[in-house]
Design a protein around this motif. Structure first.
Motif, PDB file in Angstrom:
ATOM      1  N   GLU A  48       0.823  -1.212   0.000  1.00 50.30           N
ATOM      2  CA  GLU A  48       0.000   0.000   0.000  1.00 50.30           C
ATOM      3  C   GLU A  48       0.856   1.261   0.000  1.00 50.30           C
ATOM      4  OE1 GLU A  48      -4.192   1.097   1.925  1.00 50.30           O
ATOM      5  OE2 GLU A  48      -2.595   1.041   3.414  1.00 50.30           O
ATOM      6  N   ARG A  49       2.005   1.226   0.658  1.00 51.95           N
ATOM      7  CA  ARG A  49       2.847   2.432   0.722  1.00 51.95           C
ATOM      8  C   ARG A  49       3.395   2.820  -0.644  1.00 51.95           C
ATOM      9  NH1 ARG A  49       5.898  -1.718   2.819  1.00 51.95           N
ATOM     10  NH2 ARG A  49       7.984  -2.057   1.918  1.00 51.95           N
ATOM     11  N   TRP A  50       3.424   1.889  -1.584  1.00 54.47           N
ATOM     12  CA  TRP A  50       3.864   2.195  -2.952  1.00 54.47           C
ATOM     13  C   TRP A  50       2.686   2.407  -3.894  1.00 54.47           C
ATOM     14  CZ3 TRP A  50       8.000  -2.265  -3.537  1.00 54.47           C
ATOM     15  CH2 TRP A  50       9.081  -1.974  -2.686  1.00 54.47           C
ATOM     16  N   ARG A  51       1.563   1.788  -3.575  1.00 52.57           N
ATOM     17  CA  ARG A  51       0.414   1.857  -4.474  1.00 52.57           C
ATOM     18  C   ARG A  51      -0.359   3.154  -4.317  1.00 52.57           C
ATOM     19  NH1 ARG A  51      -4.775  -2.329  -4.564  1.00 52.57           N
ATOM     20  NH2 ARG A  51      -6.051  -1.071  -5.974  1.00 52.57           N
ATOM     21  N   TYR A  52      -0.437   3.678  -3.098  1.00 51.83           N
ATOM     22  CA  TYR A  52      -1.252   4.864  -2.853  1.00 51.83           C
ATOM     23  C   TYR A  52      -0.376   6.081  -2.564  1.00 51.83           C
ATOM     24  CZ  TYR A  52      -5.643   2.342  -2.893  1.00 51.83           C
ATOM     25  OH  TYR A  52      -6.725   1.610  -3.291  1.00 51.83           O
ATOM     26  N   LEU A  53      -0.816   7.240  -3.043  1.00 46.82           N
ATOM     27  CA  LEU A  53      -0.136   8.494  -2.772  1.00 46.82           C
ATOM     28  C   LEU A  53      -0.247   8.823  -1.289  1.00 46.82           C
ATOM     29  CD1 LEU A  53      -1.479  10.389  -5.902  1.00 46.82           C
ATOM     30  CD2 LEU A  53       0.818   9.430  -5.592  1.00 46.82           C
ATOM     31  N   PRO A  54       0.712   9.592  -0.744  1.00 49.51           N
ATOM     32  CA  PRO A  54       0.760   9.784   0.715  1.00 49.51           C
ATOM     33  C   PRO A  54      -0.543  10.259   1.344  1.00 49.51           C
ATOM     34  CG  PRO A  54       2.790  10.549  -0.276  1.00 49.51           C
ATOM     35  CD  PRO A  54       1.886  10.179  -1.416  1.00 49.51           C
ATOM     36  N   ALA A  55      -1.212  11.242   0.756  1.00 52.67           N
ATOM     37  CA  ALA A  55      -2.450  11.750   1.361  1.00 52.67           C
ATOM     38  C   ALA A  55      -3.517  10.666   1.409  1.00 52.67           C
ATOM     39  CB  ALA A  55      -2.956  12.954   0.575  1.00 52.67           C
ATOM     40  N   ALA A  56      -3.620   9.881   0.356  1.00 49.41           N
ATOM     41  CA  ALA A  56      -4.597   8.793   0.331  1.00 49.41           C
ATOM     42  C   ALA A  56      -4.218   7.707   1.322  1.00 49.41           C
ATOM     43  CB  ALA A  56      -4.688   8.222  -1.087  1.00 49.41           C
ATOM     44  N   ARG A  57      -2.946   7.397   1.395  1.00 50.41           N
ATOM     45  CA  ARG A  57      -2.475   6.349   2.304  1.00 50.41           C
ATOM     46  C   ARG A  57      -2.785   6.722   3.746  1.00 50.41           C
ATOM     47  NH1 ARG A  57       2.422   6.273   0.263  1.00 50.41           N
ATOM     48  NH2 ARG A  57       3.497   7.282   1.987  1.00 50.41           N
ATOM     49  N   THR A  58      -2.535   7.977   4.098  1.00 44.68           N
ATOM     50  CA  THR A  58      -2.796   8.427   5.467  1.00 44.68           C
ATOM     51  C   THR A  58      -4.291   8.367   5.779  1.00 44.68           C
ATOM     52  OG1 THR A  58      -0.869   9.876   5.439  1.00 44.68           O
ATOM     53  CG2 THR A  58      -2.592  10.373   7.050  1.00 44.68           C
ATOM     54  N   ALA A  59      -5.121   8.844   4.850  1.00 45.16           N
ATOM     55  CA  ALA A  59      -6.566   8.843   5.086  1.00 45.16           C
ATOM     56  C   ALA A  59      -7.111   7.421   5.201  1.00 45.16           C
ATOM     57  CB  ALA A  59      -7.266   9.594   3.958  1.00 45.16           C
ATOM     58  N   ARG A  60      -6.626   6.529   4.363  1.00 42.00           N
ATOM     59  CA  ARG A  60      -7.094   5.146   4.411  1.00 42.00           C
ATOM     60  C   ARG A  60      -6.690   4.479   5.727  1.00 42.00           C
ATOM     61  NH1 ARG A  60      -8.344   2.501  -0.369  1.00 42.00           N
ATOM     62  NH2 ARG A  60      -7.179   0.653   0.258  1.00 42.00           N
ATOM     63  N   ARG A  61      -5.468   4.761   6.207  1.00 45.46           N
ATOM     64  CA  ARG A  61      -5.028   4.190   7.481  1.00 45.46           C
ATOM     65  C   ARG A  61      -5.884   4.735   8.629  1.00 45.46           C
ATOM     66  NH1 ARG A  61      -0.143   5.636   7.208  1.00 45.46           N
ATOM     67  NH2 ARG A  61      -0.274   7.513   8.478  1.00 45.46           N
ATOM     68  N   GLU A  62      -6.154   6.041   8.629  1.00 41.52           N
ATOM     69  CA  GLU A  62      -6.960   6.624   9.691  1.00 41.52           C
ATOM     70  C   GLU A  62      -8.390   6.092   9.660  1.00 41.52           C
ATOM     71  OE1 GLU A  62      -6.535  10.803   9.123  1.00 41.52           O
ATOM     72  OE2 GLU A  62      -4.540  10.880  10.066  1.00 41.52           O
ATOM     73  N   ALA A  63      -8.923   5.858   8.448  1.00 45.47           N
ATOM     74  CA  ALA A  63     -10.273   5.308   8.354  1.00 45.47           C
ATOM     75  C   ALA A  63     -10.330   3.899   8.924  1.00 45.47           C
ATOM     76  CB  ALA A  63     -10.732   5.308   6.891  1.00 45.47           C
ATOM     77  N   ARG A  64      -9.285   3.101   8.669  1.00 45.00           N
ATOM     78  CA  ARG A  64      -9.266   1.739   9.225  1.00 45.00           C
ATOM     79  C   ARG A  64      -9.157   1.782  10.749  1.00 45.00           C
ATOM     80  NH1 ARG A  64      -5.844   0.738   4.706  1.00 45.00           N
ATOM     81  NH2 ARG A  64      -3.992   0.958   6.006  1.00 45.00           N
ATOM     82  N   LEU A  65      -8.335   2.672  11.267  1.00 41.25           N
ATOM     83  CA  LEU A  65      -8.206   2.784  12.723  1.00 41.25           C
ATOM     84  C   LEU A  65      -9.511   3.237  13.360  1.00 41.25           C
ATOM     85  CD1 LEU A  65      -4.668   4.448  12.951  1.00 41.25           C
ATOM     86  CD2 LEU A  65      -5.273   2.092  13.570  1.00 41.25           C
ATOM     87  N   SER A  66     -10.168   4.186  12.710  1.00 46.62           N
ATOM     88  CA  SER A  66     -11.446   4.667  13.238  1.00 46.62           C
ATOM     89  C   SER A  66     -12.498   3.579  13.215  1.00 46.62           C
ATOM     90  CB  SER A  66     -11.920   5.874  12.409  1.00 46.62           C
ATOM     91  OG  SER A  66     -13.169   6.325  12.846  1.00 46.62           O
ATOM     92  N   ALA A  67     -12.538   2.810  12.114  1.00 47.04           N
ATOM     93  CA  ALA A  67     -13.497   1.717  12.050  1.00 47.04           C
ATOM     94  C   ALA A  67     -13.192   0.656  13.102  1.00 47.04           C
ATOM     95  CB  ALA A  67     -13.479   1.091  10.650  1.00 47.04           C
ATOM     96  N   GLY A  68     -11.912   0.374  13.326  1.00 45.40           N
ATOM     97  CA  GLY A  68     -11.541  -0.584  14.349  1.00 45.40           C
ATOM     98  C   GLY A  68     -11.934  -0.135  15.737  1.00 45.40           C
ATOM     99  N   ALA A  69     -11.765   1.169  16.009  1.00 43.55           N
ATOM    100  CA  ALA A  69     -12.130   1.699  17.319  1.00 43.55           C
ATOM    101  C   ALA A  69     -13.630   1.605  17.550  1.00 43.55           C
ATOM    102  CB  ALA A  69     -11.648   3.150  17.434  1.00 43.55           C
TER     103      ALA A  69
END
Length: 291
Positions: free
Chosen positions: A266-287
């Protein structure tokens, strides 16, 4: 991030745009969308007269990409970016390529800039990702309407369904567009472009030294993907030549892209802004699930 209640919502996590907008393959579709935008007489004139794309192409491209990613992944910042863009375009006015006065924020002009994203995605995804199902295509269009609202475009100025969009698009191709001077520059292979001025100093120095050798093939590749990923009916309307041999080359190239990119981390497939948002969305969903 929370957002004010009166701000339009950006496209949701898990949607079509959330998946494709920040994928590195999206970079290949951006030039086609830009080419369609500047084929509009008013948009082309505005870019010709007011943009720094000739003197600062790398900075202009970086700022445009950062802005576009905010529309999808910016959360609360998405609507503020839309407001910033409207402030930026407030003073852009002049005479278009047909001798008519224009203003950048005239709804018909501003809405066309937004509208070009949907047909380019509709065409380009079948090459670079996979063809959309009917349900996915409708979801893409609904999400693209959300982007339009982020940009401050009223619903009355955007076709509200896929069925309404295509007649509007065909009418624009028939009488609303032309091969403007800016479009011709964007697909030219002999236009001078300065070497990249971003990135680590050693890399910039190397690119500057090699730029006379690198620019010609890069310019040919830029034209190839720009013209190839413009929808065929738009290519024809704008007089952009495209041969069967070029189409076969495009299909071979995109088959390789479709095979390689999905298996990248994912760190190579997605641009940094998208990668950060996708990671935060997964963390939020997990919480939320943990509560």
């Amino acid at each position: 991030m929370p957002r004010p209640d009166d701000d339009p919502a950006p496209p949701p996590p898990g949607g079509v745009l959330w998946t494709v907008a920040g994928d590195v393959r999206g970079l290949l579709m951006l030039p086609a969308a830009l080419a369609l935008q500047v084929a509009h007489p008013a948009v082309g004139a505005g870019v010709d007269e007011h943009s720094v794309f000739r003197t600062d192409p790398w900075g202009r491209g970086e700022r445009s990409l950062r802005s576009a990613l905010l529309w999808v992944y910016g959360g609360e910042a998405a609507a503020e970016e839309g407001r910033r863009l409207r402030r930026l375009h407030k003073t852009i006015r002049g005479t278009d390529t047909r001798g008519r006065p224009y203003h950048a924020l005239t709804p018909a002009n501003y809405a066309w800039v937004h509208a070009t994203g949907y047909p380019v995605y509709h065409h380009g995804l079948r090459y670079l990702f996979r063809p959309l199902t009917e349900a996915q295509d409708r979801r893409l269009y609904a999400e693209w309407l959300q982007v339009g609202r982020i940009l401050g475009i009223h619903d009355r100025d955007m076709p509200q369904t896929v069925e309404e969009f295509w007649p509007y698009y065909r009418a624009m191709l028939q009488d609303g567009l032309e091969p403007t001077a800016v479009l011709r520059e964007l697909v030219a292979t002999d236009r001078p472009v300065p070497p990249p001025d971003r990135g680590p100093l050693p890399l910039r120095l190397l690119l500057t030294a090699l730029w006379p050798l690198l620019l010609p093939p890069l310019a040919r590749f830029r034209r190839f993907v720009t013209v190839g990923l413009i929808p065929p009916d738009a290519r024809e309307a704008l007089g952009l030549a495209w041969t069967g041999t070029q189409e076969r080359r495009l299909r071979r190239f995109t088959r390789v892209v479709r095979a390689v990119v999905p298996v990248l981390p994912e760190r190579w497939r997605y641009l940094p802004a998208a990668r950060t948002a996708r990671r935060e969305a997964r963390l939020s969903a997990g919480a939320r699930r943990a509560r």
